[in-house]
Design a protein around this motif. Structure first.
Motif, short mmCIF file in Angstrom:
data_model
loop_
_atom_site.label_atom_id
_atom_site.label_comp_id
_atom_site.label_asym_id
_atom_site.label_seq_id
_atom_site.Cartn_x
_atom_site.Cartn_y
_atom_site.Cartn_z
N MET A 1 0.84 -1.17 0.00
CA MET A 1 0.00 0.00 0.00
C MET A 1 0.88 1.23 0.00
O MET A 1 1.98 1.20 0.54
N THR A 2 0.39 2.29 -0.62
CA THR A 2 1.15 3.52 -0.77
C THR A 2 0.40 4.67 -0.11
O THR A 2 -0.81 4.82 -0.28
N LEU A 3 1.14 5.45 0.67
CA LEU A 3 0.58 6.66 1.26
C LEU A 3 0.53 7.70 0.14
O LEU A 3 1.56 8.12 -0.39
N THR A 4 -0.69 8.06 -0.28
CA THR A 4 -0.84 8.92 -1.46
C THR A 4 -0.26 10.31 -1.22
O THR A 4 -0.18 10.79 -0.11
N ASP A 8 9.56 11.18 -3.30
CA ASP A 8 10.96 11.47 -2.99
C ASP A 8 11.32 11.22 -1.54
O ASP A 8 11.77 12.14 -0.88
N PRO A 9 11.15 10.04 -1.01
CA PRO A 9 10.62 8.84 -1.63
C PRO A 9 9.12 8.71 -1.40
O PRO A 9 8.56 9.36 -0.52
N MET A 10 8.50 7.84 -2.21
CA MET A 10 7.12 7.47 -1.91
C MET A 10 7.16 6.66 -0.62
O MET A 10 8.10 5.92 -0.38
N VAL A 11 6.14 6.82 0.20
CA VAL A 11 6.04 6.04 1.44
C VAL A 11 5.09 4.88 1.16
O VAL A 11 3.92 5.09 0.86
N TYR A 86 -8.08 -0.45 -3.44
CA TYR A 86 -9.01 -0.01 -2.41
C TYR A 86 -8.34 1.14 -1.66
O TYR A 86 -7.12 1.31 -1.74
N THR A 87 -9.12 1.92 -0.94
CA THR A 87 -8.59 3.08 -0.23
C THR A 87 -8.74 2.89 1.27
O THR A 87 -9.78 2.43 1.75
N LYS A 97 -4.39 9.24 3.27
CA LYS A 97 -5.02 8.31 2.31
C LYS A 97 -3.96 7.33 1.80
O LYS A 97 -2.87 7.74 1.43
N HIS A 98 -4.34 6.08 1.81
CA HIS A 98 -3.46 5.02 1.33
C HIS A 98 -4.17 4.30 0.19
O HIS A 98 -5.35 3.99 0.30
N GLU A 99 -3.44 4.04 -0.86
CA GLU A 99 -3.98 3.21 -1.93
C GLU A 99 -3.48 1.78 -1.69
O GLU A 99 -2.28 1.54 -1.63
N ILE A 100 -4.43 0.88 -1.52
CA ILE A 100 -4.11 -0.52 -1.31
C ILE A 100 -4.25 -1.22 -2.66
O ILE A 100 -5.26 -1.09 -3.33
#
Length: 188
Positions: A1-4, A8-11, A86-87, A97-100
């Protein structure tokens, strides 16, 4: 999952979980791998705010039939196929917000959440969302900034220290996951 909205860097974190956990248990696993303390409200939904159905703990925000109790529904009832997104929203004030992304199912039994990888330091609780996080990083990493001392103290950063936006400790993330199931191996 990514923290939207991070870069630099993506979390992001890669998390392996049992298919028979509830959305509430999934929330706790996400909290563990990111290093948050779970002190705020959360919700899962297909596309974020306003998308239905949503899964969350019953609270004063819940209205209507499309808000479902996250303790009563299993993630396997929603996550069905590789590539599905999913969010997850954590802390309705900071609005994390995280994109799963369901990358795949293993077909193997999974008994407890386990972090497989990640990148980027998780923003601290209550720092004001993504915008506030990047502002905080700029302040604590600039010793000449007028708010540097106060912000560094609030963050617990020692004098002369900096916030490492790249910091991610896989071993520590998995220790926090192990605590979820009472399997803490912190013996030293």
């Amino acid at each position: 999952m990514t923290l939207t909205y991070t870069d630099d860097p993506m979390v992001w974190r890669r998390l392996l979980v049992p298919e028979d956990i509830s959305f509430d248990e999934f929330h706790m696993a996400i909290q563990a791998v990111f290093g948050w303390d779970g002190s705020h409200l959360y919700r899962f939904s297909a596309k974020g705010w306003g998308s239905k159905p949503s899964y969350q703990l019953p609270d004063h925000y819940s209205v209507g039939d499309d808000e479902r109790d996250s303790e009563e529904y299993l993630i396997s009832e929603v996550f069905k196929r590789a590539g599905q997104k999913y969010t997850y929203i954590y802390d309705f004030g900071d609005d994390w917000k995280h994109e799963i992304l369901l990358e795949k199912t293993t077909g193997e039994p999974v008994f407890a959440p386990h972090c497989l990888g990640g990148e980027g330091a998780c923003p601290p609780e209550d720092c004001g969302g993504v915008h506030g996080y990047y502002r905080m990083v700029d302040i604590v990493n600039d010793p000449d900034h007028e708010e540097h001392e106060e912000m560094s103290e609030w963050m617990g950063i020692p004098e002369g220290g900096k916030w490492d936006v790249n910091a991610f400790d896989l071993e520590e993330a998995n220790k926090r996951c192990a605590r979820l199931v009472g399997d803490d191996d912190d013996e030293e």
